[in-house]
Design a protein around this motif. Structure first.
Motif, PDB file in Angstrom:
ATOM      1  N   ASP A 288      -1.564  -8.316   7.541  1.00  0.00           N
ATOM      2  CA  ASP A 288      -0.217  -7.953   6.396  1.00  0.00           C
ATOM      3  C   ASP A 288      -1.192  -7.653   5.191  1.00  0.00           C
ATOM      4  OD1 ASP A 288       1.771  -8.413   8.550  1.00  0.00           O
ATOM      5  OD2 ASP A 288       1.686 -10.559   7.814  1.00  0.00           O
ATOM      6  N   LEU A 289      -2.142  -8.539   4.849  1.00  0.00           N
ATOM      7  CA  LEU A 289      -2.903  -8.440   3.432  1.00  0.00           C
ATOM      8  C   LEU A 289      -3.704  -6.977   3.611  1.00  0.00           C
ATOM      9  CD1 LEU A 289      -4.567 -12.051   3.064  1.00  0.00           C
ATOM     10  CD2 LEU A 289      -2.312 -10.923   2.089  1.00  0.00           C
ATOM     11  N   ILE A 290      -4.222  -6.656   4.632  1.00  0.00           N
ATOM     12  CA  ILE A 290      -5.114  -5.387   4.699  1.00  0.00           C
ATOM     13  C   ILE A 290      -4.059  -4.136   4.705  1.00  0.00           C
ATOM     14  CG2 ILE A 290      -6.456  -4.100   6.411  1.00  0.00           C
ATOM     15  CD1 ILE A 290      -7.895  -6.484   7.144  1.00  0.00           C
ATOM     16  N   ASN A 291      -2.842  -4.212   5.413  1.00  0.00           N
ATOM     17  CA  ASN A 291      -1.825  -3.370   5.237  1.00  0.00           C
ATOM     18  C   ASN A 291      -1.522  -2.986   3.746  1.00  0.00           C
ATOM     19  OD1 ASN A 291      -1.433  -1.630   7.630  1.00  0.00           O
ATOM     20  ND2 ASN A 291      -0.218  -3.572   8.533  1.00  0.00           N
ATOM     21  N   LEU A 292      -1.253  -4.167   3.248  1.00  0.00           N
ATOM     22  CA  LEU A 292      -0.634  -3.812   1.797  1.00  0.00           C
ATOM     23  C   LEU A 292      -1.810  -3.387   0.800  1.00  0.00           C
ATOM     24  CD1 LEU A 292       1.373  -4.265  -0.316  1.00  0.00           C
ATOM     25  CD2 LEU A 292       0.940  -6.573  -0.805  1.00  0.00           C
TER      26      LEU A 292
ATOM     27  N   LYS B  87       7.209  -5.178  -5.390  1.00  0.00           N
ATOM     28  CA  LYS B  87       8.058  -6.158  -4.908  1.00  0.00           C
ATOM     29  C   LYS B  87       7.262  -7.319  -3.940  1.00  0.00           C
ATOM     30  CE  LYS B  87      11.743  -4.012  -3.618  1.00  0.00           C
ATOM     31  NZ  LYS B  87      13.107  -3.662  -3.174  1.00  0.00           N
ATOM     32  N   ILE B  88       6.590  -6.647  -3.226  1.00  0.00           N
ATOM     33  CA  ILE B  88       5.777  -7.637  -1.968  1.00  0.00           C
ATOM     34  C   ILE B  88       4.721  -8.246  -3.017  1.00  0.00           C
ATOM     35  CG2 ILE B  88       4.060  -7.382  -0.187  1.00  0.00           C
ATOM     36  CD1 ILE B  88       5.643  -4.590   0.690  1.00  0.00           C
ATOM     37  N   ILE B  89       3.827  -7.812  -3.878  1.00  0.00           N
ATOM     38  CA  ILE B  89       3.069  -8.631  -4.777  1.00  0.00           C
ATOM     39  C   ILE B  89       3.622  -9.741  -5.201  1.00  0.00           C
ATOM     40  CG2 ILE B  89       1.638  -8.356  -6.896  1.00  0.00           C
ATOM     41  CD1 ILE B  89       0.791  -5.588  -5.784  1.00  0.00           C
ATOM     42  N   LYS B  90       4.979  -9.569  -5.891  1.00  0.00           N
ATOM     43  CA  LYS B  90       5.788 -10.427  -6.601  1.00  0.00           C
ATOM     44  C   LYS B  90       6.031 -11.690  -5.732  1.00  0.00           C
ATOM     45  CE  LYS B  90       6.819  -7.849 -10.605  1.00  0.00           C
ATOM     46  NZ  LYS B  90       7.879  -7.091 -11.159  1.00  0.00           N
ATOM     47  N   PHE B  91       6.742 -11.012  -4.587  1.00  0.00           N
ATOM     48  CA  PHE B  91       7.123 -12.151  -3.568  1.00  0.00           C
ATOM     49  C   PHE B  91       6.275 -12.928  -3.046  1.00  0.00           C
ATOM     50  CE2 PHE B  91       8.627 -12.854   0.994  1.00  0.00           C
ATOM     51  CZ  PHE B  91       9.628 -13.727   0.521  1.00  0.00           C
TER      52      PHE B  91
ATOM     53  N   SER C 165      -2.136 -11.640  -7.341  1.00  0.00           N
ATOM     54  CA  SER C 165      -2.327 -10.508  -8.076  1.00  0.00           C
ATOM     55  C   SER C 165      -3.089  -9.282  -7.367  1.00  0.00           C
ATOM     56  CB  SER C 165      -3.157 -10.857  -9.148  1.00  0.00           C
ATOM     57  OG  SER C 165      -4.448 -11.311  -8.654  1.00  0.00           O
ATOM     58  N   LYS C 166      -3.197  -8.220  -7.761  1.00  0.00           N
ATOM     59  CA  LYS C 166      -4.087  -7.255  -7.045  1.00  0.00           C
ATOM     60  C   LYS C 166      -5.311  -7.378  -6.680  1.00  0.00           C
ATOM     61  CE  LYS C 166      -1.182  -3.215  -8.051  1.00  0.00           C
ATOM     62  NZ  LYS C 166      -0.881  -1.733  -8.679  1.00  0.00           N
ATOM     63  N   GLU C 167      -5.900  -8.013  -7.834  1.00  0.00           N
ATOM     64  CA  GLU C 167      -7.208  -8.479  -7.981  1.00  0.00           C
ATOM     65  C   GLU C 167      -7.546  -9.603  -6.813  1.00  0.00           C
ATOM     66  OE1 GLU C 167      -5.424  -8.339 -10.713  1.00  0.00           O
ATOM     67  OE2 GLU C 167      -6.272  -6.621 -11.520  1.00  0.00           O
ATOM     68  N   ASP C 168      -6.471 -10.724  -6.420  1.00  0.00           N
ATOM     69  CA  ASP C 168      -6.672 -11.595  -5.539  1.00  0.00           C
ATOM     70  C   ASP C 168      -6.488 -10.895  -4.369  1.00  0.00           C
ATOM     71  OD1 ASP C 168      -7.433 -13.660  -7.459  1.00  0.00           O
ATOM     72  OD2 ASP C 168      -5.164 -14.128  -7.542  1.00  0.00           O
ATOM     73  N   LEU C 169      -5.535 -10.299  -3.893  1.00  0.00           N
ATOM     74  CA  LEU C 169      -5.531  -9.342  -2.695  1.00  0.00           C
ATOM     75  C   LEU C 169      -6.724  -8.651  -2.228  1.00  0.00           C
ATOM     76  CD1 LEU C 169      -3.537  -8.321  -0.492  1.00  0.00           C
ATOM     77  CD2 LEU C 169      -2.775  -6.408  -1.850  1.00  0.00           C
TER      78      LEU C 169
ATOM     79  N   SER D  64      -9.787  -9.089  -3.142  1.00  0.00           N
ATOM     80  CA  SER D  64     -10.759 -10.017  -2.990  1.00  0.00           C
ATOM     81  C   SER D  64     -10.434 -10.651  -1.551  1.00  0.00           C
ATOM     82  CB  SER D  64     -10.749 -11.091  -3.971  1.00  0.00           C
ATOM     83  OG  SER D  64     -11.539 -12.197  -3.842  1.00  0.00           O
ATOM     84  N   LYS D  65      -9.426 -11.271  -1.314  1.00  0.00           N
ATOM     85  CA  LYS D  65      -9.205 -11.646   0.019  1.00  0.00           C
ATOM     86  C   LYS D  65      -9.530 -10.504   1.138  1.00  0.00           C
ATOM     87  CE  LYS D  65      -5.729 -15.069  -1.098  1.00  0.00           C
ATOM     88  NZ  LYS D  65      -4.361 -15.781  -0.886  1.00  0.00           N
ATOM     89  N   THR D  66      -9.110  -9.568   0.886  1.00  0.00           N
ATOM     90  CA  THR D  66      -8.923  -8.398   1.886  1.00  0.00           C
ATOM     91  C   THR D  66     -10.656  -8.174   2.091  1.00  0.00           C
ATOM     92  OG1 THR D  66      -8.664  -6.517   0.359  1.00  0.00           O
ATOM     93  CG2 THR D  66      -6.953  -7.292   1.983  1.00  0.00           C
ATOM     94  N   ARG D  67     -11.487  -8.146   1.130  1.00  0.00           N
ATOM     95  CA  ARG D  67     -12.960  -7.899   1.172  1.00  0.00           C
ATOM     96  C   ARG D  67     -13.480  -9.049   2.116  1.00  0.00           C
ATOM     97  NH1 ARG D  67     -12.456  -6.320  -4.350  1.00  0.00           N
ATOM     98  NH2 ARG D  67     -12.755  -8.194  -4.857  1.00  0.00           N
ATOM     99  N   ASN D  68     -13.053 -10.049   1.645  1.00  0.00           N
ATOM    100  CA  ASN D  68     -13.363 -11.324   2.439  1.00  0.00           C
ATOM    101  C   ASN D  68     -13.274 -11.180   3.928  1.00  0.00           C
ATOM    102  OD1 ASN D  68     -14.852 -13.755   2.675  1.00  0.00           O
ATOM    103  ND2 ASN D  68     -12.659 -14.953   2.807  1.00  0.00           N
TER     104      ASN D  68
END
Length: 97
Positions: free
Chosen positions: A30-34, A56-60, A64-68, A70-74
């Protein structure tokens, strides 16, 4: 607006976003898709509905985009391989060995 365009993958991407918007606990896929949809639409002229859904998804998800990113790079650095490439059409991801 005349300059706004509809992306060729609009329908597919809208379905993906509709499935993500109800997820309270997104998994790695899901994180990668977003993240990939953010990259696809960020500079695309038009598709304001898609961009609004992404926000809306980011807020829900309270991320943050930066955290997203960072997580997907990991996730990718830990040898993530999607189960299917069907949902990754046009993503540019190379899932070959």
């Amino acid at each position: 607006m005349e300059d706004e365009q509809i992306h060729p993958l609009h329908d597919l991407d809208k379905n993906i976003l509709d499935s993500l918007i109800v997820k309270q606990n997104p998994d790695d896929f899901d994180l990668i898709n977003l993240a990939r949809l953010i990259n696809r639409y960020e500079s695309f002229p038009g598709e304001e509905t898609i961009k609004h859904d992404i926000e809306k998804i980011i807020k829900f998800w309270n991320i943050s985009k930066e955290d997203l990113f960072s997580k997907t790079r990991n996730i990718w650095s830990n040898n993530f391989k999607p189960n299917t490439s069907k949902d990754l059409i046009g993503s540019g991801f190379d899932t070959s060995n």
